[in-house]
Enzyme design. Structure first.
Site, short mmCIF file in Angstrom:
data_model
loop_
_atom_site.label_atom_id
_atom_site.label_comp_id
_atom_site.label_asym_id
_atom_site.label_seq_id
_atom_site.Cartn_x
_atom_site.Cartn_y
_atom_site.Cartn_z
N GLY A 12 19.15 33.53 111.00
CA GLY A 12 18.55 33.13 112.05
C GLY A 12 17.55 33.52 113.35
CB SER A 37 21.68 27.20 108.87
OG SER A 37 23.44 26.73 108.64
CG ASP A 63 25.62 27.28 105.65
OD1 ASP A 63 26.01 28.53 106.51
OD2 ASP A 63 26.68 26.33 105.91
CB VAL A 64 23.87 32.96 106.39
CG1 VAL A 64 22.33 33.14 106.30
CG2 VAL A 64 25.86 32.76 107.61
CE1 TYR A 158 29.84 36.76 118.06
CE2 TYR A 158 30.77 37.93 119.89
CZ TYR A 158 30.39 37.41 119.29
OH TYR A 158 28.98 37.90 119.19
CE LYS A 162 28.48 39.44 115.84
NZ LYS A 162 27.51 38.70 115.25
#
Length: 246
Positions: A12, A37, A63-64, A158, A162
């Site tokens: 990114g 990506s 794309d990871v 999200y 994390k």
């Protein structure tokens, strides 16, 4: 570890914290692979800035969340520059869903966020580890978030993703020792495009922070580079949030 002539992969890397990190790594003498990506234009711009200033950088698409794409990217990077010394796992996505909207956190959104934010970081770490082990040294920095500590954030999936990144950091630090150090930089609010359309909300937050200012991508990049350089630190969560969670 000095960053001079080290080969660094930043996922990114075309925008926000990723771009700031790429630029600072290059200033400190690293060779930089700017992964993207979808943000091809921004990644190529980042690499161009570095190359025009006398550094060395390339933009690389993957794309990871897709293990095979990650492996192919890392192999190509190692072919081009001989090895991979540093990894900054910055690529992350979110969806903005009120925490109370449990129905809004669909299976698709859970899968999407975990595929990129958690599994993607694992795939990248796994792909670079053989090269770092061959060199008997390497460093990885994962990007966490205070959402993973507080449970608050842009959405419930999200925040949980994390929190998983923080756990992944500790597990990888154990799995990859003693040659590879793995740490996690944990930002609070940072002035990036994630706040697009909600700038007023961001500006209301600033006076409530102990330091009364929102971090910049450059602030976070400084800490990422310091963590890459610090040879006696692994498995640590380093919070940089202006005192928000104190």
């Amino acid at each position: 570890m000095h960053l001079q002539n080290k080969v660094a992969l930043v996922t990114g890397g075309g925008t926000g914290i990723g771009r700031a990190t790429c630029l600072l790594l290059a200033k400190r003498g690293a060779i930089v692979a700017v992964n993207y990506s979808r943000s091809r234009t921004e990644a190529e711009e980042t690499a161009d800035i570095i190359n025009k200033e006398g550094g060395r950088a390339i933009a690389m698409q993957a794309d990871v969340s897709r293990d095979k794409e990650v492996q192919a990217m890392v192999e190509l990077l190692a072919q081009q520059f001989g090895t991979v010394d540093l990894l900054v796992n910055n690529a992350s996505i979110t969806r903005h869903i009120p925490l109370v909207d449990l129905e809004g956190a669909t299976e698709e959104i859970w899968d999407e966020l975990f595929d990129v934010n958690v599994k993607g970081m694992f795939y990248c770490a796994r792909a670079v580890a053989p090269y770092m082990n061959r060199n008997n040294e390497g460093a990885i920095v994962n990007l966490g978030s205070i959402a993973g500590q507080t449970g608050l954030g842009s959405s419930l999936p999200y925040a949980v993703s994390k929190s998983a990144v923080h756990g992944l950091t500790k597990s990888l630090a154990r799995a990859l020792a003693p040659n590879i150090r793995v740490n996690c930089v944990v930002p609070g609010a940072v002035a990036t495009r994630w706040w697009a359309g909600r700038e007023e909300q961001m500006n209301r937050l600033a006076p409530n922070l102990l330091l009364q200012r929102i971090a910049t991508p450059e602030d976070i990049a400084q800490l990422i580079c310091s963590a890459l350089e610090q040879e006696t630190m692994t498995g640590q969560m380093i919070t940089v949030d202006g005192g928000q969670t104190l």
